[in-house]
Motif scaffolding. Structure first.
Motif, PDB file in Angstrom:
ATOM      1  N   MET A   1       4.622   7.633 -10.196  1.00  0.00           N
ATOM      2  CA  MET A   1       3.221   7.944 -10.294  1.00  0.00           C
ATOM      3  C   MET A   1       2.711   6.953  -9.495  1.00  0.00           C
ATOM      4  N   HIS A   2       1.693   7.090  -8.558  1.00  0.00           N
ATOM      5  CA  HIS A   2       0.866   6.130  -8.066  1.00  0.00           C
ATOM      6  C   HIS A   2      -0.397   5.829  -8.551  1.00  0.00           C
ATOM      7  N   VAL A   3      -1.000   4.658  -8.983  1.00  0.00           N
ATOM      8  CA  VAL A   3      -2.225   4.231  -9.364  1.00  0.00           C
ATOM      9  C   VAL A   3      -2.923   3.599  -8.263  1.00  0.00           C
ATOM     10  N   ILE A   4      -4.135   4.179  -7.836  1.00  0.00           N
ATOM     11  CA  ILE A   4      -4.778   3.902  -6.871  1.00  0.00           C
ATOM     12  C   ILE A   4      -5.988   2.970  -7.240  1.00  0.00           C
ATOM     13  N   ARG A  32       9.200   3.719 -11.959  1.00  0.00           N
ATOM     14  CA  ARG A  32       8.398   5.073 -11.763  1.00  0.00           C
ATOM     15  C   ARG A  32       7.012   4.876 -11.372  1.00  0.00           C
ATOM     16  N   LEU A  33       6.399   3.562 -11.328  1.00  0.00           N
ATOM     17  CA  LEU A  33       5.035   3.283 -10.967  1.00  0.00           C
ATOM     18  C   LEU A  33       4.814   2.513  -9.774  1.00  0.00           C
ATOM     19  N   ALA A  34       3.807   2.978  -9.027  1.00  0.00           N
ATOM     20  CA  ALA A  34       3.515   2.354  -7.790  1.00  0.00           C
ATOM     21  C   ALA A  34       1.880   2.041  -8.000  1.00  0.00           C
ATOM     22  N   ILE A  35       1.642   0.835  -7.280  1.00  0.00           N
ATOM     23  CA  ILE A  35      -0.005   0.652  -7.207  1.00  0.00           C
ATOM     24  C   ILE A  35      -0.291   0.488  -5.670  1.00  0.00           C
ATOM     25  N   GLN A  36      -1.345   1.395  -5.468  1.00  0.00           N
ATOM     26  CA  GLN A  36      -1.871   1.437  -4.249  1.00  0.00           C
ATOM     27  C   GLN A  36      -3.164   0.768  -4.244  1.00  0.00           C
ATOM     28  N   VAL A  37      -3.233  -0.322  -3.338  1.00  0.00           N
ATOM     29  CA  VAL A  37      -4.728  -1.188  -3.344  1.00  0.00           C
ATOM     30  C   VAL A  37      -5.415  -0.439  -2.387  1.00  0.00           C
ATOM     31  N   ARG A  38      -6.744   0.196  -2.848  1.00  0.00           N
ATOM     32  CA  ARG A  38      -7.764   0.715  -1.823  1.00  0.00           C
ATOM     33  C   ARG A  38      -8.846   0.029  -2.188  1.00  0.00           C
ATOM     34  N   VAL A  39      -9.663  -0.243  -1.104  1.00  0.00           N
ATOM     35  CA  VAL A  39     -10.897  -0.962  -1.419  1.00  0.00           C
ATOM     36  C   VAL A  39     -12.018  -0.161  -0.145  1.00  0.00           C
ATOM     37  N   CYS A  59       2.570  -6.917  -9.817  1.00  0.00           N
ATOM     38  CA  CYS A  59       3.582  -6.010  -9.619  1.00  0.00           C
ATOM     39  C   CYS A  59       4.878  -6.668  -9.614  1.00  0.00           C
ATOM     40  N   ARG A  60       5.137  -7.903  -8.853  1.00  0.00           N
ATOM     41  CA  ARG A  60       6.420  -8.199  -8.526  1.00  0.00           C
ATOM     42  C   ARG A  60       7.312  -8.602  -9.615  1.00  0.00           C
ATOM     43  N   PRO A  61       6.758  -9.081 -10.667  1.00  0.00           N
ATOM     44  CA  PRO A  61       7.823  -9.579 -11.778  1.00  0.00           C
ATOM     45  C   PRO A  61       8.465  -8.446 -12.479  1.00  0.00           C
ATOM     46  N   TYR A  62       8.029  -7.076 -12.231  1.00  0.00           N
ATOM     47  CA  TYR A  62       8.414  -6.097 -13.000  1.00  0.00           C
ATOM     48  C   TYR A  62       8.918  -4.772 -11.994  1.00  0.00           C
ATOM     49  N   GLY A  63       8.982  -5.201 -10.809  1.00  0.00           N
ATOM     50  CA  GLY A  63       9.656  -4.263  -9.745  1.00  0.00           C
ATOM     51  C   GLY A  63       8.930  -3.076  -9.459  1.00  0.00           C
ATOM     52  N   VAL A  64       7.438  -3.311  -9.788  1.00  0.00           N
ATOM     53  CA  VAL A  64       6.599  -2.192  -9.380  1.00  0.00           C
ATOM     54  C   VAL A  64       6.223  -2.270  -7.992  1.00  0.00           C
ATOM     55  N   LEU A  65       6.200  -1.043  -7.268  1.00  0.00           N
ATOM     56  CA  LEU A  65       6.135  -0.783  -5.812  1.00  0.00           C
ATOM     57  C   LEU A  65       4.619  -1.339  -5.764  1.00  0.00           C
ATOM     58  N   CYS A  66       4.263  -2.075  -4.607  1.00  0.00           N
ATOM     59  CA  CYS A  66       2.835  -2.288  -4.262  1.00  0.00           C
ATOM     60  C   CYS A  66       2.403  -1.946  -2.694  1.00  0.00           C
ATOM     61  N   LEU A  67       1.619  -0.878  -2.615  1.00  0.00           N
ATOM     62  CA  LEU A  67       1.321  -0.564  -1.144  1.00  0.00           C
ATOM     63  C   LEU A  67      -0.243  -0.907  -1.033  1.00  0.00           C
ATOM     64  N   VAL A  68      -0.822  -1.021   0.157  1.00  0.00           N
ATOM     65  CA  VAL A  68      -1.993  -1.229   0.647  1.00  0.00           C
ATOM     66  C   VAL A  68      -2.485  -0.166   1.544  1.00  0.00           C
ATOM     67  N   ASN A  69      -3.780   0.538   1.000  1.00  0.00           N
ATOM     68  CA  ASN A  69      -4.051   1.739   1.848  1.00  0.00           C
ATOM     69  C   ASN A  69      -4.684   0.929   3.053  1.00  0.00           C
ATOM     70  N   VAL A  78       0.311 -10.163   2.894  1.00  0.00           N
ATOM     71  CA  VAL A  78       0.284 -10.380   1.196  1.00  0.00           C
ATOM     72  C   VAL A  78       2.091 -10.290   1.228  1.00  0.00           C
ATOM     73  N   GLY A  79       2.816  -9.567   1.944  1.00  0.00           N
ATOM     74  CA  GLY A  79       4.148  -9.230   1.860  1.00  0.00           C
ATOM     75  C   GLY A  79       4.152  -7.843   0.904  1.00  0.00           C
ATOM     76  N   ALA A  80       3.133  -6.973   0.986  1.00  0.00           N
ATOM     77  CA  ALA A  80       3.485  -5.840  -0.022  1.00  0.00           C
ATOM     78  C   ALA A  80       4.500  -4.971   0.571  1.00  0.00           C
ATOM     79  N   ASP A  81       5.006  -4.043  -0.318  1.00  0.00           N
ATOM     80  CA  ASP A  81       6.086  -3.135  -0.049  1.00  0.00           C
ATOM     81  C   ASP A  81       5.712  -2.100   1.089  1.00  0.00           C
ATOM     82  N   GLY A  82       4.650  -1.720   1.405  1.00  0.00           N
ATOM     83  CA  GLY A  82       4.217  -1.068   2.550  1.00  0.00           C
ATOM     84  C   GLY A  82       2.800  -0.608   2.497  1.00  0.00           C
TER      85      GLY A  82
END
Length: 207
Positions: A1-4, A32-39, A59-69, A78-82
């Motif tokens: 699931m992606h939370v934007i 199973r969680l990803a965070i998408q940063v959208r502004v 996100c990093r300490p728990y292995g949650v995927l971090c993406l930037v829109n 920032v070194g995001a995952d994508g």
């Protein structure tokens, strides 16, 4: 699931992200969680960077995927995952060059032809929608519904489909049943009275 993130004025995106990650931890579902940063478009790169950096720190300490829109330079900074690009952003092939061969790259599409083109251009996953009616963004096309989302998924079976638009705990399962690999949400979590509980409800619905 992606939370934007909903970073509009007066919102509290970091509070929502922290609650979502805490919920995933309770369910042992951080993978199973990803965070998408959208502004919003009028947000400065500096503010986008600060938000993305803070989200990544959560996100990093728990292995949650971090993406930037949209703003791939911020993702790299920032070194995001994508990152994720929409139809009005950089072409997918160019975005792939910017991110390099390893970064996760999402691309927005709506039909089979666009999905196949994005896959060929190097997309890691495809955001397909709006699946249902939504008030989070204006000017969107007619909702696709689960069947049309499933048709796109069937056309690119080797590429995960993330369904977006009007997704709730009540309808998320219908999208996965149709062929989506995941769902992306904004309002279902960001606008909830209890974002953590909303995240739990969605993760349980998708389990």
């Amino acid at each position: 699931m992606h939370v934007i993130t909903d970073a509009r004025h007066g919102r509290q995106p970091l509070t929502v992200v922290a609650a979502a990650i805490a919920a995933a931890r309770r369910l042992d579902a951080c993978q199973r969680l990803a965070i998408q940063v959208r502004v919003e478009d009028d947000v400065s790169d500096r503010d986008a960077y600060d938000l993305a950096d803070a989200v990544l720190e959560l996100c990093r300490p728990y292995g949650v995927l971090c993406l930037v829109n949209d703003r791939l330079h911020v993702a790299l900074a920032v070194g995001a995952d994508g990152g994720h690009v929409g139809a009005a952003d950089l072409p997918v092939a160019v975005a792939r060059k910017v991110l390099g061969p390893v970064g996760v790259l999402g691309a927005t599409c709506r039909d089979v032809a666009a999905a196949r083109a994005a896959r060929r251009a190097g997309a890691s996953y495809l955001g397909v929608g709006p699946a249902f009616a939504t008030t989070t963004k204006t000017g969107l096309p007619t909702p696709l519904g689960p069947a049309a989302v499933g048709a796109v998924a069937a056309a690119v079976p080797d590429t995960p489909i993330v369904a977006i638009g009007g997704v709730t705990a009540g309808n998320a399962r219908s999208l996965v049943g149709a062929g989506a690999a995941a769902v992306a949400v904004v309002g279902a979590v960001a606008a909830a009275a209890d974002p953590g509980r909303a995240t739990e409800d969605l993760l349980r619905a998708l389990a």
